[in-house]
Motif scaffolding. Sequence first.
Motif, PDB file in Angstrom:
ATOM      1  N   ALA A 142      -8.369  10.478  -3.433  1.00 24.32           N
ATOM      2  CA  ALA A 142      -9.231  10.344  -4.605  1.00 24.32           C
ATOM      3  C   ALA A 142      -8.564   9.490  -5.673  1.00 24.32           C
ATOM      4  O   ALA A 142      -9.181   8.604  -6.264  1.00 24.32           O
ATOM      5  CB  ALA A 142      -9.588  11.722  -5.158  1.00 24.32           C
ATOM      6  N   ARG A 143      -7.290   9.742  -5.937  1.00 29.27           N
ATOM      7  CA  ARG A 143      -6.563   8.993  -6.968  1.00 29.27           C
ATOM      8  C   ARG A 143      -6.432   7.519  -6.591  1.00 29.27           C
ATOM      9  O   ARG A 143      -6.526   6.639  -7.438  1.00 29.27           O
ATOM     10  CB  ARG A 143      -5.185   9.634  -7.168  1.00 29.27           C
ATOM     11  N   LEU A 144      -6.212   7.251  -5.294  1.00 27.62           N
ATOM     12  CA  LEU A 144      -6.055   5.872  -4.825  1.00 27.62           C
ATOM     13  C   LEU A 144      -7.396   5.178  -4.569  1.00 27.62           C
ATOM     14  O   LEU A 144      -7.433   3.975  -4.312  1.00 27.62           O
ATOM     15  CB  LEU A 144      -5.212   5.843  -3.549  1.00 27.62           C
TER      16      LEU A 144
ATOM     17  N   THR B 138       2.047   6.648  -6.919  1.00 23.03           N
ATOM     18  CA  THR B 138       1.019   7.632  -7.260  1.00 23.03           C
ATOM     19  C   THR B 138       1.557   9.047  -7.061  1.00 23.03           C
ATOM     20  O   THR B 138       1.368   9.919  -7.907  1.00 23.03           O
ATOM     21  CB  THR B 138      -0.240   7.400  -6.408  1.00 23.03           C
ATOM     22  N   LEU B 139       2.245   9.251  -5.960  1.00 23.53           N
ATOM     23  CA  LEU B 139       2.809  10.564  -5.649  1.00 23.53           C
ATOM     24  C   LEU B 139       3.790  11.002  -6.731  1.00 23.53           C
ATOM     25  O   LEU B 139       3.836  12.178  -7.102  1.00 23.53           O
ATOM     26  CB  LEU B 139       3.504  10.488  -4.285  1.00 23.53           C
TER      27      LEU B 139
ATOM     28  N   GLU C 168       5.122  15.637  -0.504  1.00 20.99           N
ATOM     29  CA  GLU C 168       6.138  15.498  -1.544  1.00 20.99           C
ATOM     30  C   GLU C 168       7.127  14.395  -1.182  1.00 20.99           C
ATOM     31  O   GLU C 168       7.334  14.081  -0.010  1.00 20.99           O
ATOM     32  CB  GLU C 168       6.862  16.818  -1.797  1.00 20.99           C
ATOM     33  N   LEU C 169       7.711  13.819  -2.226  1.00 19.09           N
ATOM     34  CA  LEU C 169       8.746  12.801  -2.044  1.00 19.09           C
ATOM     35  C   LEU C 169      10.026  13.446  -1.546  1.00 19.09           C
ATOM     36  O   LEU C 169      10.374  14.555  -1.968  1.00 19.09           O
ATOM     37  CB  LEU C 169       9.050  12.114  -3.379  1.00 19.09           C
ATOM     38  N   THR C 170      10.740  12.750  -0.676  1.00 21.96           N
ATOM     39  CA  THR C 170      12.080  13.173  -0.277  1.00 21.96           C
ATOM     40  C   THR C 170      13.080  12.483  -1.211  1.00 21.96           C
ATOM     41  O   THR C 170      12.696  11.630  -2.022  1.00 21.96           O
ATOM     42  CB  THR C 170      12.373  12.746   1.169  1.00 21.96           C
ATOM     43  N   ASP C 171      14.348  12.814  -1.069  1.00 15.05           N
ATOM     44  CA  ASP C 171      15.375  12.130  -1.859  1.00 15.05           C
ATOM     45  C   ASP C 171      15.363  10.636  -1.556  1.00 15.05           C
ATOM     46  O   ASP C 171      15.485   9.812  -2.466  1.00 15.05           O
ATOM     47  CB  ASP C 171      16.762  12.716  -1.582  1.00 15.05           C
TER      48      ASP C 171
ATOM     49  N   ALA D 125       0.837  -1.211   0.000  1.00 16.57           N
ATOM     50  CA  ALA D 125       0.000   0.000   0.000  1.00 16.57           C
ATOM     51  C   ALA D 125       0.868   1.257   0.000  1.00 16.57           C
ATOM     52  O   ALA D 125       0.572   2.236  -0.693  1.00 16.57           O
ATOM     53  CB  ALA D 125      -0.945  -0.003   1.196  1.00 16.57           C
ATOM     54  N   GLN D 126       1.953   1.237   0.770  1.00 19.17           N
ATOM     55  CA  GLN D 126       2.859   2.381   0.785  1.00 19.17           C
ATOM     56  C   GLN D 126       3.552   2.547  -0.562  1.00 19.17           C
ATOM     57  O   GLN D 126       3.734   3.671  -1.035  1.00 19.17           O
ATOM     58  CB  GLN D 126       3.900   2.218   1.897  1.00 19.17           C
TER      59      GLN D 126
END
Length: 154
Positions: free
Chosen positions: A61-63, A46-47, A98-101, A39-40
Amino acid sequence: MTSPDSDGLLAEQLLRLTRRVHRIQKRHLEQRGLGVTPAQSRLLRTLAHYGSPPRMADLAARLEVVPRAVTTLVDALETAGKVRRVPDPANRRVIRIELTDDGRATLRELHAARRSAAEEILAPLTDGQRALLGGLLDTLVDGPAAERCGDAPA
């Protein structure tokens, strides 16, 4: 023309294949020791498709899950250092994700795990069979039934 029995058999085969794909992908994720649940990993993938950081409501909504489920996933991923909450520059009350490095590096590993799983699943097929399967799946994914249920690409 196909009979209802053959359609039922095809549906069962698709469900069995889907379960097998999930099991194999899960095993490949575990082998890489990423510490990310399926799930993660779905949330990370998706992110990554957003041009700018989305709100949690956008992710939900997207998931196609309830917002609380996204909160739980984001909490765990934030604790692991893979995502971060950031304020919206236009509205400080809105929080974006937001994604991190480290999250981007994990995403690259997730893609590699999915490729490995796909190679394992598709190994018995010849190149021609793979091409045929790809065409058939495209027809099912993008066809009229997908449009009726809102699954067709925009």
